[in-house]
Design a protein around this motif. Structure first.
Motif, mmCIF file in Angstrom:
data_model
loop_
_atom_site.group_PDB
_atom_site.id
_atom_site.type_symbol
_atom_site.label_atom_id
_atom_site.label_comp_id
_atom_site.label_asym_id
_atom_site.label_seq_id
_atom_site.Cartn_x
_atom_site.Cartn_y
_atom_site.Cartn_z
ATOM 1 N N GLY A 1 0.805 -1.202 0.000
ATOM 2 C CA GLY A 1 0.000 0.000 0.000
ATOM 3 C C GLY A 1 0.843 1.258 0.000
ATOM 4 O O GLY A 1 1.979 1.278 0.480
ATOM 5 N N ASP A 2 0.292 2.329 -0.569
ATOM 6 C CA ASP A 2 0.977 3.620 -0.650
ATOM 7 C C ASP A 2 -0.008 4.718 -0.289
ATOM 8 O O ASP A 2 -1.242 4.514 -0.260
ATOM 9 N N SER A 3 0.532 5.898 -0.051
ATOM 10 C CA SER A 3 -0.317 7.043 0.225
ATOM 11 C C SER A 3 -1.040 7.476 -1.046
ATOM 12 O O SER A 3 -0.636 7.149 -2.168
ATOM 13 N N ALA A 4 -2.108 8.219 -0.859
ATOM 14 C CA ALA A 4 -2.878 8.709 -2.004
ATOM 15 C C ALA A 4 -2.033 9.608 -2.894
ATOM 16 O O ALA A 4 -2.149 9.576 -4.129
ATOM 17 N N THR A 5 -1.136 10.382 -2.252
ATOM 18 C CA THR A 5 -0.285 11.268 -3.046
ATOM 19 C C THR A 5 0.662 10.479 -3.933
ATOM 20 O O THR A 5 0.832 10.788 -5.115
ATOM 21 N N ARG A 6 1.282 9.414 -3.363
ATOM 22 C CA ARG A 6 2.207 8.606 -4.164
ATOM 23 C C ARG A 6 1.479 7.902 -5.297
ATOM 24 O O ARG A 6 1.990 7.798 -6.406
ATOM 25 N N ILE A 7 0.282 7.402 -5.014
ATOM 26 C CA ILE A 7 -0.490 6.735 -6.073
ATOM 27 C C ILE A 7 -0.820 7.715 -7.191
ATOM 28 O O ILE A 7 -0.719 7.406 -8.377
ATOM 29 N N ALA A 8 -1.187 8.959 -6.826
ATOM 30 C CA ALA A 8 -1.511 9.964 -7.837
ATOM 31 C C ALA A 8 -0.289 10.320 -8.669
ATOM 32 O O ALA A 8 -0.385 10.490 -9.895
ATOM 33 N N VAL A 9 0.872 10.424 -8.012
ATOM 34 C CA VAL A 9 2.107 10.720 -8.747
ATOM 35 C C VAL A 9 2.438 9.577 -9.704
ATOM 36 O O VAL A 9 2.847 9.798 -10.851
ATOM 37 N N THR A 10 2.262 8.344 -9.227
ATOM 38 C CA THR A 10 2.519 7.188 -10.094
ATOM 39 C C THR A 10 1.602 7.207 -11.318
ATOM 40 O O THR A 10 2.030 6.948 -12.444
ATOM 41 N N ALA A 11 0.324 7.539 -11.085
ATOM 42 C CA ALA A 11 -0.620 7.597 -12.204
ATOM 43 C C ALA A 11 -0.252 8.715 -13.167
ATOM 44 O O ALA A 11 -0.308 8.548 -14.399
ATOM 45 N N ALA A 12 0.143 9.880 -12.623
ATOM 46 C CA ALA A 12 0.510 10.999 -13.484
ATOM 47 C C ALA A 12 1.735 10.666 -14.324
ATOM 48 O O ALA A 12 1.793 10.975 -15.525
ATOM 49 N N CYS A 13 2.731 10.015 -13.703
ATOM 50 C CA CYS A 13 3.932 9.627 -14.452
ATOM 51 C C CYS A 13 3.593 8.603 -15.529
ATOM 52 O O CYS A 13 4.086 8.671 -16.660
ATOM 53 N N GLY A 14 2.735 7.644 -15.161
ATOM 54 C CA GLY A 14 2.354 6.626 -16.143
ATOM 55 C C GLY A 14 1.578 7.211 -17.301
ATOM 56 O O GLY A 14 1.818 6.873 -18.469
ATOM 57 N N ALA A 15 0.629 8.108 -17.008
ATOM 58 C CA ALA A 15 -0.148 8.731 -18.076
ATOM 59 C C ALA A 15 0.734 9.592 -18.963
ATOM 60 O O ALA A 15 0.590 9.599 -20.195
ATOM 61 N N GLY A 16 1.666 10.330 -18.345
ATOM 62 C CA GLY A 16 2.570 11.154 -19.143
ATOM 63 C C GLY A 16 3.477 10.330 -20.028
ATOM 64 O O GLY A 16 3.683 10.652 -21.207
ATOM 65 N N ALA A 17 4.025 9.240 -19.477
ATOM 66 C CA ALA A 17 4.905 8.380 -20.278
ATOM 67 C C ALA A 17 4.143 7.733 -21.426
ATOM 68 O O ALA A 17 4.644 7.637 -22.556
ATOM 69 N N PHE A 18 2.899 7.295 -21.147
ATOM 70 C CA PHE A 18 2.098 6.679 -22.203
ATOM 71 C C PHE A 18 1.778 7.685 -23.304
ATOM 72 O O PHE A 18 1.818 7.371 -24.503
ATOM 73 N N GLY A 19 1.483 8.936 -22.915
ATOM 74 C CA GLY A 19 1.210 9.963 -23.919
ATOM 75 C C GLY A 19 2.405 10.268 -24.784
ATOM 76 O O GLY A 19 2.284 10.417 -26.014
ATOM 77 N N ILE A 20 3.590 10.352 -24.162
ATOM 78 C CA ILE A 20 4.802 10.633 -24.933
ATOM 79 C C ILE A 20 5.129 9.476 -25.869
ATOM 80 O O ILE A 20 5.456 9.678 -27.049
ATOM 81 N N LEU A 21 5.025 8.234 -25.380
ATOM 82 C CA LEU A 21 5.303 7.079 -26.232
ATOM 83 C C LEU A 21 4.306 7.000 -27.384
ATOM 84 O O LEU A 21 4.666 6.645 -28.514
ATOM 85 N N SER A 22 3.044 7.333 -27.111
ATOM 86 C CA SER A 22 2.038 7.306 -28.172
ATOM 87 C C SER A 22 2.359 8.321 -29.258
ATOM 88 O O SER A 22 2.123 8.085 -30.445
ATOM 89 N N ALA A 23 2.909 9.479 -28.840
ATOM 90 C CA ALA A 23 3.211 10.522 -29.817
ATOM 91 C C ALA A 23 4.500 10.262 -30.576
ATOM 92 O O ALA A 23 4.629 10.645 -31.743
ATOM 93 N N VAL A 24 5.462 9.577 -29.946
ATOM 94 C CA VAL A 24 6.788 9.422 -30.545
ATOM 95 C C VAL A 24 7.006 8.030 -31.126
ATOM 96 O O VAL A 24 7.420 7.870 -32.282
#
Length: 710
Positions: free
Chosen positions: A49-72
């Motif tokens: 388990g993780d804090s809500a903040t860490r989970i949100a950061v993980t989701a933001a990093c994952g969404a950002g990485a997926f968006g960049i990979l989709s574009a490139v």
């Protein structure tokens, strides 16, 4: 002050784009969090388990990485997979998108996110769809952004284009196989509201004088609807070659045998399409309708266009990235959101076809043909993938300001062949095609020049059961029986087969059928080909086109057997005495020169039938025997020699009556007392309209080359 203003606009544009990107990222992050809560095999936190903040950061990093990979990375993957067939590419979309998500989770700095492979496919598809919808919703508020987004959907020229002219451009959209009567009925039922509005009047369209005045209400119709008549060969190969290249000479059918080359020509075969285009260019001395700043999308032939995508005649060549036959797929699928949306629609269409065909079998609908095997996939490709890619390419052409665009949408034709031209399945396709026309109309409002949208068809379709289902044997079986050659036992037991064998025995003065009759190699004998309800019979061992006298001497019962069969309307053969004759039942034999006075068996096929038959007789590669099926004017039905309950290719019924829907700003296609007859006539009309728009017309290809050299 001017420079300051330009910089101000630029900074506002950058700020607007940045804001949209941040919003899409935020929505994607929320989507990823929601999916993690719903899917058990998708985690964004450690097992402890993780804090809500860490989970949100993980989701933001994952969404950002997926968006960049989709574009490139995504465009590179799609370009790589252009080497595989388009159907395979469509099926690989989910796998590729899911792989990108797994990679995005792997490179996530938190190292806490993970997903099962099958779950990754679902997550990637949902996130791509949400990101696309969010971006589109934000872009709608900004015309310039919307325009740039549409630009990215389609193939564009990589070279610098000259300034866009202010004269109106011409967009021609071919609704493959939609007959005039079908279109009128669809409008009457309200299935095609866009076309109905054009014909009945309504909201105005963009001005054609280059101004930017807002649309005004127009009570008068904006378009006119005109029927035209095809040649005897009522199919895409002949019609589109005539429309784009100005000649359909020596195209007797969709497929035919050429004795001088020992080869079967098939219009939708890349090598045959390339050869037909080469012959047409030599015949006319003209590059085609699209020679000057044109684009050809989804067609059999290029029309001389400099921009080509999904064009069959160039499928065997590699002239460059922009001109490869699959270049249009890259332009469309390079956006992962497009790929996911189309792939989902593709799978839905496969399921829809399986459901519809199952329902037809359970209800024992008649007529009916087999729709199993790969057909659901073929139908989905024609109704979803081809439509999406071609429409996106046309949108890009309009936004790039091209002078003339010609595109073919094959969805209706494919479905009507197997479900029937008046079926509910086909009507659903018409509704979706109408939405595509509405989209093009909206895109024209953002184009750098005004556009006139012309909608036309290359032929119609005539309903009816197949020749085989009605009589229990194919045309080839009947021909072989009439020649005294062996046929399958199922054909021997039919009434038609028995009558044919009896006619052979009578012609050969053999009262009893001898066993020796079946010693002939089954592979020997004439070549019998079918193009809808048009059959072609050729004797490959005879180098020239045989005459009636030669055929009678060789197979004395064949022509009589065919002409008297109830499923056959008439035959065309060469005659030593008359040059050419039409044969019908009960000994009817009408010379071609006398058809105007006595049409004989052609009478029920309507006006123009005699001219069409005479023209085909003049072709060098007309078959030894041309066979047209029977036609019932009461219900418009023909008997296809192929396994199709909606067919085209010969004479009889709606297949020979396509339509031409044109803006009223253009001159009338023909005078009140003039009939639009033949695809070559349509070519001349489109050239005239191009001339009206540009004020100069479309020069011949050789004139263009001379101007470039000068």
């Amino acid at each position: 002050m001017r420079c300051t203003g330009v910089h101000g606009v630029r900074w506002r544009r950058i700020a607007s784009q940045t804001g949209r990107s941040i919003t899409v990222w935020a929505v994607s992050t929320v989507t990823m969090l929601a999916l993690a809560a719903l899917l058990p095999d998708f985690r964004l936190q450690s097992p402890d388990g993780d804090s809500a903040t860490r989970i949100a950061v993980t989701a933001a990093c994952g969404a950002g990485a997926f968006g960049i990979l989709s574009a490139v990375v995504w465009p590179l993957l799609v370009r790589l997979f252009l080497l595989v067939p388009a159907l395979v590419l469509g099926l690989l979309v989910f796998f590729l998108n899911g792989s990108l998500l797994l990679l995005a989770l792997r490179v996530n700095p938190s190292g806490r996110a993970e997903a099962a492979p099958e779950t990754a496919v679902i997550v990637a598809a949902v996130m791509s769809a949400v990101a696309s919808a969010t971006g589109a919703a934000l872009a709608v508020r900004d015309d310039e952004t919307y325009r740039r987004r549409l630009h990215r959907l389609a193939t564009r020229s990589r070279r610098a284009r000259p300034p866009c002219p202010t004269a109106p451009g011409l967009v021609c959209v071919q609704l493959d196989g939609v007959g005039h009567e079908v279109l009128v009925e669809a409008v009457r039922k309200g299935l095609m509201p866009t076309v109905g509005r054009w014909l009945a009047g309504g909201d105005g369209t963009r001005p054609t004088d280059g101004t930017t005045h807002p649309p005004v209400h127009r009570a008068q119709p904006t378009h006119r609807l005109t029927a035209w008549r095809t040649d005897w060969s009522s199919q895409t190969g002949a019609s589109q070659l005539g429309i784009l290249h100005g000649t359909s000479f020596d195209v007797p059918a969709f497929r035919w045998y050429e004795k001088d080359r020992g080869e079967v020509m098939v219009c939708n075969r890349p090598t045959s399409a390339a050869e037909l285009q080469r012959r047409a260019t030599l015949h006319t001395g003209d590059g085609g309708l699209l020679t000057v700043d044109g684009a050809s999308r989804g067609n059999l032939f290029s029309g001389g266009a400099g921009e080509q995508a999904l064009v069959l005649s160039i499928a065997i060549r590699r002239r460059g990235r922009a001109n490869r036959s699959r270049a249009g797929y890259f332009a469309y699928f390079s956006d992962p959101a497009n790929a996911v949306r189309t792939a989902l629609s593709f799978l839905a269409e496969v399921a829809r076809e399986i459901g519809q065909s199952t329902r037809a079998r359970l209800r024992r609908q008649r007529p009916r043909v087999g729709r199993g095997g790969l057909y659901p996939v073929v139908r989905a490709f024609a109704t979803v993938v081809e439509r999406d890619v071609v429409v996106a390419a046309v949108m890009g052409d309009m936004l790039a300001g091209r002078t003339c665009v010609y595109a073919d949408l094959v969805a209706y034709d494919e479905v009507a062949h197997h479900s029937g031209p008046h079926s509910r399945d086909a009507e659903k396709v018409l509704q979706r095609l109408d939405r595509s026309l509405a989209l093009l109309e909206r895109v024209a409002e953002h184009a750098p020049r005004p556009y006139r949208i012309v909608v036309l068809s290359d032929h119609g379709q005539s309903p009816g059961e197949t020749f085989r289902s009605r009589y229990g044997l194919t045309l080839e079986d009947l021909v072989r029986a009439g020649c005294g050659l062996p046929v399958p036992r199922r054909a021997e037991r039919t009434r038609s087969g028995a009558e044919a064998r009896a006619a052979v025995r009578a012609a050969l003065r053999r009262p009893v059928e001898e066993k020796d009759d079946h010693r002939t190699d089954r592979r020997s004998g004439p070549i019998v080909l079918a193009s809808g309800n048009l059959g072609l019979i050729s004797f490959p061992d005879v180098p020239h086109r045989m005459t009636k006298e030669e055929i009678d001497a060789r197979h004395p019962a064949l022509l009589t057997t065919l002409a008297n069969h109830p499923g056959i309307g008439f035959l065309l053969v060469r005659s030593e005495e008359h040059g050419g004759v039409v044969l019908g039942a009960h000994g009817a034999e009408i010379p071609l020169a006398g058809l105007d006075d006595d049409p004989g068996p052609l009478a029920r096929f309507g006006p123009g039938a005699a001219d069409a038959v005479r023209r085909t007789h003049s072709f060098p590669h007309t078959a030894d025997i041309m066979v047209n099926s029977a036609y019932d004017p009461a219900d418009g039905e023909v008997l296809a020699f192929e396994e199709q309950i909606g067919s085209h290719g010969g004479l009889g019924g709606a297949q020979s009556r396509p339509f031409l829907l044109s803006p009223r700003e253009l001159s009338a296609p023909a005078a009140d007392d003039e009939e639009l007859a033949g695809a070559e006539h349509i070519h001349r009309v489109l050239r005239r309209w191009l001339g009206e728009s540009s004020g100069s017309g479309v020069p011949l290809a050789r004139d263009v080359e001379e101007e470039r050299a000068a």
